[in-house]
Design an enzyme around this catalytic site. Sequence first.
Site, PDB file in Angstrom:
ATOM      1  N   TYR A 138    -143.948-106.158 -38.871  1.00  0.00           N
ATOM      2  CA  TYR A 138    -142.745-105.768 -39.622  1.00  0.00           C
ATOM      3  C   TYR A 138    -143.144-104.956 -40.849  1.00  0.00           C
ATOM      4  O   TYR A 138    -142.568-103.904 -41.125  1.00  0.00           O
ATOM      5  CB  TYR A 138    -141.961-107.017 -40.019  1.00  0.00           C
ATOM      6  CG  TYR A 138    -140.723-106.735 -40.829  1.00  0.00           C
ATOM      7  CD1 TYR A 138    -139.581-106.218 -40.221  1.00  0.00           C
ATOM      8  CD2 TYR A 138    -140.682-106.995 -42.197  1.00  0.00           C
ATOM      9  CE1 TYR A 138    -138.433-105.961 -40.958  1.00  0.00           C
ATOM     10  CE2 TYR A 138    -139.542-106.744 -42.934  1.00  0.00           C
ATOM     11  CZ  TYR A 138    -138.422-106.235 -42.312  1.00  0.00           C
ATOM     12  OH  TYR A 138    -137.282-105.986 -43.045  1.00  0.00           O
ATOM     13  N   ALA A 170    -144.283-101.508 -39.675  1.00  0.00           N
ATOM     14  CA  ALA A 170    -143.154-100.670 -39.253  1.00  0.00           C
ATOM     15  C   ALA A 170    -142.374-100.175 -40.467  1.00  0.00           C
ATOM     16  O   ALA A 170    -142.033 -98.981 -40.560  1.00  0.00           O
ATOM     17  CB  ALA A 170    -142.240-101.448 -38.307  1.00  0.00           C
ATOM     18  N   LYS A 171    -142.109-101.053 -41.421  1.00  0.00           N
ATOM     19  CA  LYS A 171    -141.355-100.652 -42.609  1.00  0.00           C
ATOM     20  C   LYS A 171    -142.192 -99.745 -43.515  1.00  0.00           C
ATOM     21  O   LYS A 171    -141.652 -98.868 -44.183  1.00  0.00           O
ATOM     22  CB  LYS A 171    -140.859-101.886 -43.368  1.00  0.00           C
ATOM     23  CG  LYS A 171    -139.765-102.644 -42.614  1.00  0.00           C
ATOM     24  CD  LYS A 171    -138.577-101.742 -42.298  1.00  0.00           C
ATOM     25  CE  LYS A 171    -137.393-102.510 -41.769  1.00  0.00           C
ATOM     26  NZ  LYS A 171    -136.225-101.643 -41.535  1.00  0.00           N
TER      27      LYS A 171
END
Length: 192
Positions: free
Chosen positions: A98, A101-102
């Site tokens: 996460y 990805a961010k």
Amino acid sequence: GVVADCTREEDLHRLHDAVRAELGAADILAAFAGGDGMPVPTVRETPEHWRSVIETDLTSTFLTVSAFLPDMVERHRGAIITMSSAAARQPAQSSAVYAAAKGGVIVFTRHLAREMAPDGIRVNCLAPSAVLNDKMRAWVPEAQRAALGASFPLGRLGQPADVASAALFLASAASAWVTGVTLDIAGGKIMV
């Protein structure tokens, strides 16, 4: 409203066409899909989950932007706002995928801002931290939410209105000379 899976290019083109037919070409685009930040220790991460989070949190941003960007380029104007997370700004309790990805959303935003500036298109990013929403209410016990809120310098959890107000600023003429910025909405926890 138009239902669209932001990981499916054909859904986003259908969404674009519906918006354009009803409202005309978009001046403002908020690419806010994603949100699979549940903590998964990297040692237990699976390739399937990794790919899924990259798709929902990074690829969805690219596909959404790519569906609407040509109209903005053609008209030489527009404001694009992407959604990252405080997890991309410093290690947190979310999963590594996460955060990656961010983090990719932030870099994509900066690159796109530089690339699109000559076309009069501003591209900025929001990076909220812990926001009290329905998902948090369902997954985090009240006592834990209170302790988390107290850990922020401003002494509380974020509210959806905090994120909405920042998005409105980046979409408005009040930010006409702002591009390539990641705005941390983190109650003082992240100070860059």
